[in-house]
Design an enzyme around this catalytic site. Structure first.
Site, PDB file in Angstrom:
ATOM      1  CG  ASN A 170      -1.958   0.965   1.341  1.00  0.00           C
ATOM      2  OD1 ASN A 170      -2.516   1.166   2.410  1.00  0.00           O
ATOM      3  ND2 ASN A 170      -2.315   1.629   0.259  1.00  0.00           N
TER       4      ASN A 170
ATOM      5  CD  GLU B   6      -7.361   2.038   0.920  1.00  0.00           C
ATOM      6  OE1 GLU B   6      -7.449   3.067   1.610  1.00  0.00           O
ATOM      7  OE2 GLU B   6      -6.296   1.437   0.722  1.00  0.00           O
TER       8      GLU B   6
ATOM      9  CB  CYS C 105      -6.891  -1.143   3.217  1.00  0.00           C
ATOM     10  SG  CYS C 105      -7.818   0.113   4.124  1.00  0.00           S
ATOM     11  N   GLY C 106      -4.672  -0.810   5.935  1.00  0.00           N
ATOM     12  CA  GLY C 106      -4.485  -1.096   7.348  1.00  0.00           C
ATOM     13  C   GLY C 106      -5.749  -0.939   8.170  1.00  0.00           C
TER      14      GLY C 106
ATOM     15  CB  CYS D 262      -3.811   6.065   5.876  1.00  0.00           C
ATOM     16  SG  CYS D 262      -3.000   4.842   4.831  1.00  0.00           S
TER      17      CYS D 262
END
Length: 282
Positions: A16, A215, A224-225, A85
């Site tokens: 990412n 996202e 995506c954390g 994020c």
């Protein structure tokens, strides 16, 4: 000031990827058009998002007295502003560590979703890969009746707030992650007022899931954390797991670990890689 001659870096967390703009005193003009230009993958540097590294007091963002020194000013690839994020916090922390802006293993940063704690687990011996754990705050989970349409299926979702909005859908047995076309945003009904990141999940084993994500403002990303946290929260609820033990979340770009502190805060651990730094020419 314009971005010409700005100090920049490129990094990623589980693929990412982000462009970091080094702007401690908040002197650069980083508007939506500039962000989109930096993030564009053919004429720009290419990224899922842009992170401005700025002192909280210079950020022009609302923050309480005594807020952490450094603010992670995160923007989506299309230039829109985002609250948080998760993977970005780790890359942000790696840059603070590399540049000596912070010289501690444990500290906090400020984000639009509030304070987030950072723990440096490992520093690079060779190369430029850190291992970092972020305290992601508490989650909020709601069964709203929202549904998502994908691959000819109409699936129920669970709304999970991780400081930013997520809609999590578990795939039925006749649908795999490879079956999904996420080139455009899968439609949600009803549509969330502020939009949402949409995650699709399959179970892999005990406290082990895999996912793909579209996202909000960036499209499909390889990781995506905050999405991984939302998925682990929803999966633990679905499995009736109140053990507090960590969950493994597999994403196309790598594997992340989602855990919980004793007081219920969600944590996210994984790699942060810095791949380049330099000066923007134009």
């Amino acid at each position: 000031m314009t971005l010409e001659n700005a100090r920049i870096a490129k990094g990623h967390g589980a693929r990412n990827d982000f462009v970091l703009v080094h702007d401690p005193e908040g002197s650069l003009d980083l508007d939506a058009q500039s962000v989109a230009r930096l993030a564009e993958r053919t004429t720009g540097l290419g990224a899922d998002g842009v992170i401005r590294v700025v002192r909280t007091t210079a950020s022009q963002e609302s923050a309480p007295e005594g807020a952490p020194t450094w603010f992670m000013d995160y923007r989506n690839a299309d230039g829109s502003i985002a609250e948080m994020c998760g993977n970005g916090t780790r890359v942000f922390a790696a840059w603070l560590d590399r540049t000596g802006l912070v010289d501690s293993d444990r500290y906090s940063i400020w984000t639009r979703a509030g304070e987030r704690s950072i723990e440096i687990l490992e520093r690079p011996v060779t190369g430029a890969t850190w291992q970092v754990r972020t305290g992601m705050g508490r989650s909020t989970l709601q069964e709203t009746g929202r549904r998502v349409h994908v691959a000819g299926h109409d699936l129920p979702t669970v709304d999970v707030d991780m400081g930013n909005p997520h809609a999590v859908a578990f795939l039925p047995a006749d649908l795999t992650l490879a079956d999904l076309d996420l080139t455009t945003a899968p439609p949600l009904s009803p549509v969330p007022e502020a939009g949402a990141n949409v995650e699709f999940v399959v179970e892999r084993g005990e406290r082990h899931v895999a996912m793909r994500v579209h996202e909000r403002g960036s499209g499909e990303t390889l990781a995506c954390g905050t999405g991984a946290c939302a998925v682990a929260v929803a999966a633990a609820r679905r499995a009736g797991d109140a053990s507090g033990l960590p969950w493994r979340v597999d994403l196309p770009g790598g594997t992340l670990e989602v855990g919980w502190t004793a007081d219920g805060e969600v944590t996210l651990a994984g790699p942060a890689v810095l791949v380049a730094e330099g000066t923007l020419l134009s």
